[in-house]
Design a protein around this motif. Structure first.
Motif, PDB file in Angstrom:
ATOM      1  N   ARG A  45       0.864  -1.188   0.000  1.00 21.03           N
ATOM      2  CA  ARG A  45       0.000   0.000   0.000  1.00 21.03           C
ATOM      3  C   ARG A  45       0.894   1.230   0.000  1.00 21.03           C
ATOM      4  N   ALA A  46       0.283   2.362  -0.259  1.00 22.81           N
ATOM      5  CA  ALA A  46       1.033   3.612  -0.211  1.00 22.81           C
ATOM      6  C   ALA A  46       1.373   3.924   1.242  1.00 22.81           C
ATOM      7  N   ALA A  47       2.610   4.325   1.480  1.00 16.03           N
ATOM      8  CA  ALA A  47       3.062   4.602   2.844  1.00 16.03           C
ATOM      9  C   ALA A  47       2.543   5.958   3.322  1.00 16.03           C
ATOM     10  N   ASP A  48       2.323   6.047   4.636  1.00 19.51           N
ATOM     11  CA  ASP A  48       1.960   7.324   5.250  1.00 19.51           C
ATOM     12  C   ASP A  48       3.216   8.152   5.449  1.00 19.51           C
ATOM     13  N   GLY A  49       3.089   9.454   5.351  1.00 24.17           N
ATOM     14  CA  GLY A  49       4.229  10.313   5.613  1.00 24.17           C
ATOM     15  C   GLY A  49       4.488  11.275   4.473  1.00 24.17           C
ATOM     16  N   ILE A  50       5.599  11.946   4.594  1.00 30.31           N
ATOM     17  CA  ILE A  50       5.974  12.976   3.625  1.00 30.31           C
ATOM     18  C   ILE A  50       7.216  12.521   2.870  1.00 30.31           C
ATOM     19  N   LYS A  51       7.245  12.791   1.569  1.00 27.97           N
ATOM     20  CA  LYS A  51       8.382  12.439   0.725  1.00 27.97           C
ATOM     21  C   LYS A  51       9.515  13.425   0.966  1.00 27.97           C
ATOM     22  N   CYS A  52      10.632  12.903   1.407  1.00 24.41           N
ATOM     23  CA  CYS A  52      11.805  13.749   1.644  1.00 24.41           C
ATOM     24  C   CYS A  52      12.276  14.321   0.313  1.00 24.41           C
ATOM     25  N   PRO A  53      12.398  15.641   0.181  1.00 22.56           N
ATOM     26  CA  PRO A  53      12.793  16.240  -1.099  1.00 22.56           C
ATOM     27  C   PRO A  53      14.237  15.974  -1.471  1.00 22.56           C
ATOM     28  N   ARG A  54      15.033  15.448  -0.567  1.00 18.45           N
ATOM     29  CA  ARG A  54      16.441  15.189  -0.876  1.00 18.45           C
ATOM     30  C   ARG A  54      16.676  13.736  -1.268  1.00 18.45           C
ATOM     31  N   CYS A  55      16.144  12.777  -0.518  1.00 27.01           N
ATOM     32  CA  CYS A  55      16.386  11.359  -0.811  1.00 27.01           C
ATOM     33  C   CYS A  55      15.165  10.647  -1.368  1.00 27.01           C
ATOM     34  N   TRP A  56      14.000  11.330  -1.325  1.00 26.14           N
ATOM     35  CA  TRP A  56      12.732  10.804  -1.849  1.00 26.14           C
ATOM     36  C   TRP A  56      12.149   9.671  -1.026  1.00 26.14           C
ATOM     37  N   ASN A  57      12.734   9.333   0.106  1.00 26.50           N
ATOM     38  CA  ASN A  57      12.130   8.357   0.996  1.00 26.50           C
ATOM     39  C   ASN A  57      10.926   8.972   1.676  1.00 26.50           C
ATOM     40  N   VAL A  58       9.905   8.164   1.949  1.00 29.35           N
ATOM     41  CA  VAL A  58       8.679   8.646   2.586  1.00 29.35           C
ATOM     42  C   VAL A  58       8.741   8.342   4.076  1.00 29.35           C
ATOM     43  N   GLY A  59       8.475   9.334   4.879  1.00 28.90           N
ATOM     44  CA  GLY A  59       8.525   9.131   6.312  1.00 28.90           C
ATOM     45  C   GLY A  59       8.146  10.400   7.061  1.00 28.90           C
ATOM     46  N   THR A  60       8.569  10.492   8.316  1.00 36.75           N
ATOM     47  CA  THR A  60       8.262  11.650   9.165  1.00 36.75           C
ATOM     48  C   THR A  60       9.441  12.610   9.149  1.00 36.75           C
ATOM     49  N   PRO A  61       9.212  13.898   8.843  1.00 36.76           N
ATOM     50  CA  PRO A  61      10.310  14.883   8.824  1.00 36.76           C
ATOM     51  C   PRO A  61      10.970  14.996  10.196  1.00 36.76           C
ATOM     52  N   ALA A  62      12.236  15.347  10.183  1.00 35.72           N
ATOM     53  CA  ALA A  62      12.987  15.505  11.428  1.00 35.72           C
ATOM     54  C   ALA A  62      12.488  16.718  12.212  1.00 35.72           C
ATOM     55  N   ASP A  63      12.188  17.802  11.547  1.00 34.21           N
ATOM     56  CA  ASP A  63      11.762  19.047  12.211  1.00 34.21           C
ATOM     57  C   ASP A  63      10.723  19.724  11.339  1.00 34.21           C
ATOM     58  N   PRO A  64       9.435  19.334  11.514  1.00 25.25           N
ATOM     59  CA  PRO A  64       8.378  19.914  10.677  1.00 25.25           C
ATOM     60  C   PRO A  64       8.252  21.429  10.822  1.00 25.25           C
ATOM     61  N   ALA A  65       8.798  21.932  11.912  1.00 31.03           N
ATOM     62  CA  ALA A  65       8.644  23.379  12.149  1.00 31.03           C
ATOM     63  C   ALA A  65       9.814  24.181  11.607  1.00 31.03           C
ATOM     64  N   HIS A  66      10.800  23.501  11.037  1.00 33.39           N
ATOM     65  CA  HIS A  66      11.969  24.237  10.551  1.00 33.39           C
ATOM     66  C   HIS A  66      11.576  25.175   9.411  1.00 33.39           C
ATOM     67  N   HIS A  94      14.062  23.542   6.115  1.00 30.21           N
ATOM     68  CA  HIS A  94      14.198  22.109   5.868  1.00 30.21           C
ATOM     69  C   HIS A  94      13.114  21.315   6.583  1.00 30.21           C
ATOM     70  N   ASN A  95      11.931  21.804   6.574  1.00 28.40           N
ATOM     71  CA  ASN A  95      10.852  21.190   7.336  1.00 28.40           C
ATOM     72  C   ASN A  95      10.364  19.857   6.762  1.00 28.40           C
ATOM     73  N   GLU A  96      10.774  19.502   5.522  1.00 29.39           N
ATOM     74  CA  GLU A  96      10.323  18.239   4.926  1.00 29.39           C
ATOM     75  C   GLU A  96      11.409  17.163   4.913  1.00 29.39           C
ATOM     76  N   LEU A  97      12.602  17.520   5.358  1.00 31.29           N
ATOM     77  CA  LEU A  97      13.693  16.549   5.323  1.00 31.29           C
ATOM     78  C   LEU A  97      13.520  15.453   6.372  1.00 31.29           C
ATOM     79  N   CYS A  98      13.892  14.245   5.962  1.00 33.00           N
ATOM     80  CA  CYS A  98      13.898  13.123   6.898  1.00 33.00           C
ATOM     81  C   CYS A  98      15.040  13.327   7.890  1.00 33.00           C
ATOM     82  N   PRO A  99      15.062  12.617   9.010  1.00 32.88           N
ATOM     83  CA  PRO A  99      16.097  12.838  10.030  1.00 32.88           C
ATOM     84  C   PRO A  99      17.516  12.700   9.482  1.00 32.88           C
TER      85      PRO A  99
END
Length: 936
Positions: free
Chosen positions: A899-920, A923-928
C-alpha cells in the motif's frame, strides 16, 4: 539498465524552498556511457605500441614460471576470416589470462608461407602480365612467391593486431625465413639418418588438376556422382577341385565405383573367412551379357542383392570360404592377362559382391595386398591425368573421360553385367576442389612402422592432455589407421627434400649427416633456392663415392617437402630456437580439423625425431557456422567478416562473442547474436561505470576500510566477489572462457544490478560524506571495480584498459601488466541469505502488481506487510527491513501486501517518512538523516 537512469532522476530531486542537488553525492566519472569502440580502439593500439606493452610484460614476468602457447601458423594468403578471428582471440585470452595468473607467457605468432595456393596466386599474376610459367625461371618464380607471401603477412598482421591480440608482432616466425628453411632441412635429415624416410612407388592422393601429390590433411570429402559397375572376371583354369559343381562357364563378379582403374587391374581380392556361393543362372532376364547356365561366384551374404541388381535369378550349387580361391587364376575382362585371386582381410561385406577389383597402383589397400603377393604398383596414368601411350582402349584419354569409355567397352566385350550412377562421399583437392585419384608414383615417405613411429605416437597421445577430452579418441583413431606419410610434392615453392642419390644404383647413403649439415648452413645463408642453383657435387666433399656401389655420379632430388612437414617442424624450428620459448609447449590450440593436420604432423615429426610429443596439452575449437548451423560460404551469402563487426561495433564486441561461446562445438554467429552480445557488453560496461562514478575523490591509500570493519551487506557482496574471482581463476586454468563470461555477466546483472547497487544508492548519494556506511560502501565499490576490471582484461582488453585509466589509485602501468589477485572473504550464512532472496522475490512480484494497479509509484513510497520475517537475519546484516526491501515501512503480517506509505516524501532522498523538524523554516520536509547531513 536501471543503475544509471535512476541517478539521473535523482539529479532532478529538489524542494521548491531549497535546491538540495549540491548536497547529494551523485555519480561522477569521465568513463563514458557510450564506448565508441571502433574509434577508441585504434588509438589504444597506438598507445600500446608506443609504450611497448608486450616488451614491458616480458620484462615484468622475466623471472616467473613459463607458460608456452605455440602458435599454429595460418597460411599467408588473403585477409583473415571469422575462423581466424576465433582462433587468434582464443589464443590471446589464454596468453593474457596466464600472464595475469603470474606466468611468463610469451606469444610468438607465425605464418606458413610455402605451398600450392601461393604458387597459383603467383601464376595468376604472371598471366596478367601475359607471361607463361614455362617462360619464367624457377628462381624468378620462387622469388615472386616469396614477395607475395611477405605482402600477405603484412596484411594479416595488421588485421590480427586490430583484434587486440598481444604478441611479438615485430619478430614473428615465418616458414620461408632462411634460418627456418635450414632447420627444416635438418629435420628431414634426421628422418633420413634414422631410416624413417624412404623413397618408393606407392599410391597416394593425386590431384590431376594441380599435378601433385596431396597429404591426408589436404584432402576434403565432398559428394560426387560415380559410375557403379558389376563386371565378370572369367575363370582362367579349371576350379572343379574346389567343388565338382565349379565346372563349365565360371566367373567371379566384382563391383567398383572407379571404372577408370580397370586398365590397371592386376587381381581380384576375396575375404579369407567370407562364405562364397557358386550361383548357376536360371533366368538371365534382359541382361545380354548373361546367359542361362553360366556360374557366378558371389559372397553369400550379398548374393540376393547382386542378382537383383543385374536382373537375374539363380540357384546356389556350391558354397566355400574365400581362402579356397587363394591364387586361383581368373582373367582380366578384356586384356590378355591373368587376374589371380588374392586373399586379404580388407575385403568386407558392406557393399558390392564380396570380390574386390584390385589395382595396386590405384589404392592403398590394393597396394598392400599386392605387395604381399609380389604384384607391382602398376600405374598407367600420367601426372596430368592422361593415360600413357600404349594403354589399350583409353590411350591418351583423361581419367575423367575414362569412366564412360570403360563402361561402353566392358559392355561391348561382354563383361559388364550392370551399370548405374551412385552419389557418395569422395576425396577432393582442398585447393581446386576437383576429384582426386589414387596414383602410384615415386614419392618420399616417412614410415609409420620404422622405428615404431605409430606405436610411439599413440603412446604420446595418451600422455597429452586433450581439451575437450574427445580430441584424444579422434586423433588416436587417425594415427592408428593412417598410411605412411607422403612428404614429397612435385611443385616449386617450398623446402626441397635435400637428398642426393647415386645415379648408378639409386642409393641415397651419400647424404650423410655431415652433408645434410653442410646443405643446411648453405640454406641459412642463401635460402632454399641454393639447392636448386647448384648440382649435387656442390654439396658433396671432393671425391665422394656411393657407399653401396662405389659410383661417383650423383643427382639431387627435385621434389619439395609437404608444407605440413614445414609446419610440423615448428617445435624444432621455433620453440627450440628462440630464447624466450621452451619445448615441449604447454599448449597447442587450433580448430578440430587440425587433428588430421597440424596436430598430427607436429606429433609425428617430434616423435620421429625426439621420441616425444611437441606439446603437453592440445585445445580444439569448432568451426564458425551461421545461425542455422550451416557452413560459411560466399555462394550462400552467409559469410560474416570480422572486419565488418570491428568497424561497426569494435573488436571487444567480437571478442565477447568469442569468449561467450562454447568452443567445444561449432559456434554460431549472426547479426542478431552479435546484437545480443553488444547488450551483454553494455551491462558489464555500465556496471563498471556506476562503480567508477561513485568513486569520485576516492583514494584507496587513505579511504580503504578493512573487510572486518565493513557493514555486513558489504561483506556479503565481497563474499560473492571472492567466489566469482575463484571461479574465474579455475575457468582460466581449464580454458572454460564461456563460463567466465556467464559468471561475470550474472554477477553484474543479479548480485550487483539486481540487488547490491540498489541497496547502497541511498547511502552513497545521501549519507554524510564521511559516514561509516558510505565509507564502507565506497571501499567495497573500489574492490569491485578493481577486481572486475582485472577479470575482464583477458576477454575485453580495450574496455579493461579504459576502465583502469579511470580507476582511482591505479598506477600508470597498463592493466595488462597487472595480475589477478585473490579477494578477501568472510564467513557468510548463505542459507539465511537464500531464504531472504526467496522472500524478496515474492515481494517484488507483489510490487509489480501494485504498480500495475497504480497502488504505488515506486518502492520507496510503499508500505508492505511480509509474513515470516527473520528479525535475527536483519539484525545480523545490520540493515532494517525497510532498507533491505527499499521501502518506507515493513510490518509483519499473514500475507504480502503493498500500500502507499503514510508520511511525507523527503525532497532530498525521496524516501517517505516523518520529517525531522516539521517546524523548521527551510528544511521542514527533510527526513532525520538528510536533516542531519544538510545541517552539518
Amino acid at each position: 539498465m536501471m543503475i544509471w537512469s535512476m541517478t539521473v532522476a535523482n539529479d532532478t530531486a529538489q524542494s521548491d524552498k531549497f535546491d538540495y542537488r549540491p548536497t547529494v553525492f551523485l555519480p561522477k566519472t569521465d568513463f563514458p556511457m557510450r564506448a565508441g569502440l571502433p574509434q577508441s580502439e585504434p588509438k589504444r593500439l597506438a598507445i600500446w605500441a608506443e609504450q611497448d606493452i608486450y616488451g614491458q610484460l616480458r620484462e615484468a614476468r622475466k623471472d616467473a614460471p613459463k607458460f608456452i602457447l605455440h602458435d599454429g601458423p595460418p597460411y599467408a594468403n588473403g585477409s583473415i576470416h571469422i575462423g581466424h578471428a576465433l582462433n587468434k582471440v582464443l589464443k590471446d585470452i589464454v596468453i593474457r589470462s596466464r600472464s595475469m595468473l603470474g606466468f611468463d607467457a610469451p606469444y610468438v605468432p607465425g605464418w606458413d608461407c610455402h605451398g600450392l595456393p601461393i604458387e597459383l596466386k603467383v601464376e595468376e599474376q604472371f598471366k596478367k602480365k601475359k607471361q607463361k610459367k614455362e617462360d619464367i625461371s624457377d628462381a624468378e618464380f620462387r622469388s615472386a612467391c616469396r614477395d607475395y607471401a611477405k605482402g600477405q603477412i603484412d596484411v594479416q598482421r595488421e588485421e590480427f593486431k586490430r583484434l587486440g591480440v598481444i604478441g611479438d608482432w615485430d619478430h614473428p616466425y615465418v616458414t620461408m625465413d632462411y634460418r627456418f628453411e635450414a632447420n627444416t632441412v635438418r629435420e628431414i635429415g634426421r628422418f633420413l639418418e634414422n631410416g624413417g624416410l624412404f623413397k618408393g612407388a606407392k599410391p597416394v592422393h593425386w590431384c590431376v588438376s594441380c599435378a601433385t601429390a596431396l597429404a591426408e590433411a589436404e584432402v576434403e570429402y565432398e559428394d560426387h556422382t560415380s559410375h557403379s559397375i558389376y563386371v565378370k572376371f572369367a575363370a582362367g583354369e579349371d576350379l572343379s577341385d574346389i567343388d565338382a559343381a565349379l565346372s563349365g562357364d565360371v566367373s567371379i563378379v566384382i563391383w567398383t565405383t572407379t571404372p577408370w582403374t580397370i586398365p590397371a587391374n592386376l587381381a581380384v581380392s576375396v575375404g579369407p573367412a567370407i562364405e562364397y556361393s557358386a550361383v548357376r543362372i536360371t533366368d538371365s532376364g534382359d541382361n545380354t551379357n548373361l546367359k542361362v547356365g553360366e556360374i557366378l561366384i558371389l559372397a553369400e551374404d550379398l548374393r540376393a542383392g547382386v542378382l537383383s541388381a543385374i536382373g537375374a535369378e539363380g540357384e546356389v550349387i556350391a558354397r566355400f570360404n574365400g581362402g579356397k580361391l587363394d591364387r586361383r587364376r581368373f582373367r582380366h575382362p578384356y586384356l590378355e592377362q591373368d587376374a589371380p585371386v588374392l586373399v586379404g582381410g580388407h575385403v568386407t561385406l558392406e557393399a558390392g559382391t564380396g570380390a574386390v577389383h584390385t589395382a595396386p597402383g590405384h589404392g592403398q589397400e590394393d597396394y598392400e595386398i599386392g605387395l604381399k603377393y609380389g604384384l607391382p604398383a602398376f600405374n598407367p596414368v600420367g601426372s596430368t591425368g592422361l593415360f600413357d601411350a600404349g594403354t589399350p582402349v583409353v590411350e591418351g584419354r583423361h581419367v575423367y573421360q575414362a569412366n564412360a569409355i570403360m563402361v561402353e567397352h566392358l559392355l561391348s566385350c561382354g563383361a559388364l553385367l550392370e551399370t548405374s550412377e551412385i552419389k557418395h562421399s569422395y576425396p577432393h583437392c582442398w585447393r581446386c576442389h576437383k576429384p582426386l585419384i589414387f596414383r602410384a608414383t615415386p614419392q618420399w615417405f616417412i614410415s609409420m612402422e620404422t622405428n615404431n613411429l605409430r606405436d610411439k605416437a599413440l603412446a604420446a597421445i595418451s600422455e597429452t592432455t586433450w581439451t575437450p577430452e574427445w580430441g584424444e579418441n579422434r586423433i588416436r583413431a587417425m594415427v592408428e589407421q593412417r598410411p605412411d606419410w607422403c612428404v614429397s610434392r612435385q611443385r616449386n615453392w617450398g623446402v626441397p627434400i635435400t637428398a642426393i642419390r647415386c645415379e648408378a644404383c639409386g642409393s641415397h647413403k651419400v647424404t650423410t649427416p655431415a652433408v645434410v649439415e653442410g646443405i643446411a648452413k648453405a640454406v641459412e645463408l642463401g635460402g632454399a633456392d641454393i639447392w636448386f642453383a647448384h648440382d649435387a657435387a656442390h654439396f658433396l666433399p671432393d671425391g665422394a663415392t656411393c657407399p653401396d656401389c662405389g659410383g661417383n655420379a650423383f643427382a639431387r632430388e627435385t621434389d619439395i617437402l609437404d608444407v605440413w612437414f614445414d609446419s610440423g617442424s615448428t617445435h624444432a624450428c621455433v620453440l627450440e630456437q628462440r630464447e624466450e620459448l621452451t619445448s615441449p609447449a604447454d599448449l597447442y590450440l587450433e580448430g578440430s580439423d587440425q587433428h588430421r593436420g597440424w596436430f598430427q604432423s607436429s606429433l609425428l615429426e617430434s616423435v620421429g625425431t625426439r621420441g616425444r610429443a611437441p606439446f603437453k596439452g592440445v585445445l580444439t575449437h569448432g568451426f564458425v557456422v551461421d545461425k542455422n548451423g550451416n557452413k560459411m560460404s560466399k555462394s550462400k551469402g552467409n559469410v560474416i567478416a570480422p572486419q565488418k563487426i570491428i568497424q561497426q561495433m569494435g573488436a571487444d564486441i567480437l571478442r565477447l562473442w568469442i569468449a561467450s561461446s562454447d568452443y567445444s562445438a561449432d559456434i554460431r554467429i549472426s547479426d542478431d547474436i552479435i546484437k545480443q552480445l553488444s547488450e551483454a557488453y553494455r551491462r558489464i560496461r555500465n556496471t563498471i561505470r556506476f562503480l567508477l562514478g561513485n568513486l569520485d575523490g576516492f583514494d584507496p591509500a587513505h579511504d580503504a576500510v578493512a573487510l572486518s570493519e565493513r557493514t555486513p551487506l558489504d561483506q556479503w557482496v565481497m563474499h560473492r566477489l571472492s567466489r566469482l574471482e575463484r571461479h574465474v581463476h579455475a575457468c582460466n586454468e581449464s580454458y572454460q572462457f564461456h563460463r567466465i563470461h556467464q559468471e561475470i555477466h550474472n554477477f553484474c546483472s543479479v548480485d550487483l544490478g539486481g540487488f547490491y547497487l540498489d541497496m547502497i544508492k541511498d547511502r552513497l548519494y545521501c549519507d554524510g560524506a564521511d559516514s561509516a556506511r558510505r565509507r564502507s560502501a565506497r571501499a567495497t565499490l573500489y574492490d569491485l571495480a578493481d577486481t572486475l576490471t582485472r577479470l575482464i582484461a583477458p576477454l575485453l582488453p580495450f574496455t579493461a584498459e579504459e576502465a583502469w585509466d579511470h580507476l582511482p589509485g591505479s598506477d600508470e602501468k597498463s592493466i595488462h601488466l597487472q595480475s589477478f589477485k585473490p579477494v578477501a572473504d568472510s564467513s557468510i550464512d548463505d542459507a539465511a541469505w537464500d531464504r531472504f532472496f526467496a522472500i524478496r522475490e515474492q515481494v517484488h512480484t507483489a510490487f509489480d502488481l501494485a504498480k500495475k494497479d497504480k497502488v504505488v509509484g515506486s518502492s520507496v513510497a510503499a508500505a508492505i506487510t511480509v509474513p515470516g520475517l527473520d528479525d535475527a537475519f536483519a539484525e545480523s546484516v545490520g540493515e532494517s527491513w525497510e532498507q533491505l526491501f527499499i521501502v518506507a515501512k515493513v510490518e509483519a503480517g499473514d500475507a504480502i501486501t503493498v500500500r502507499a506509505a503514510d508520511g511525507i516524501k523527503c525532497p532530498r532522498c525521496w524516501n517517505v517518512g516523518t520529517p525531522a523538524d516539521p517546524a523548521h523554516a527551510v528544511h521542514n520536509e527533510l527526513c532525520p538523516r538528510c536533516f542531519e547531513v544538510v545541517a552539518d
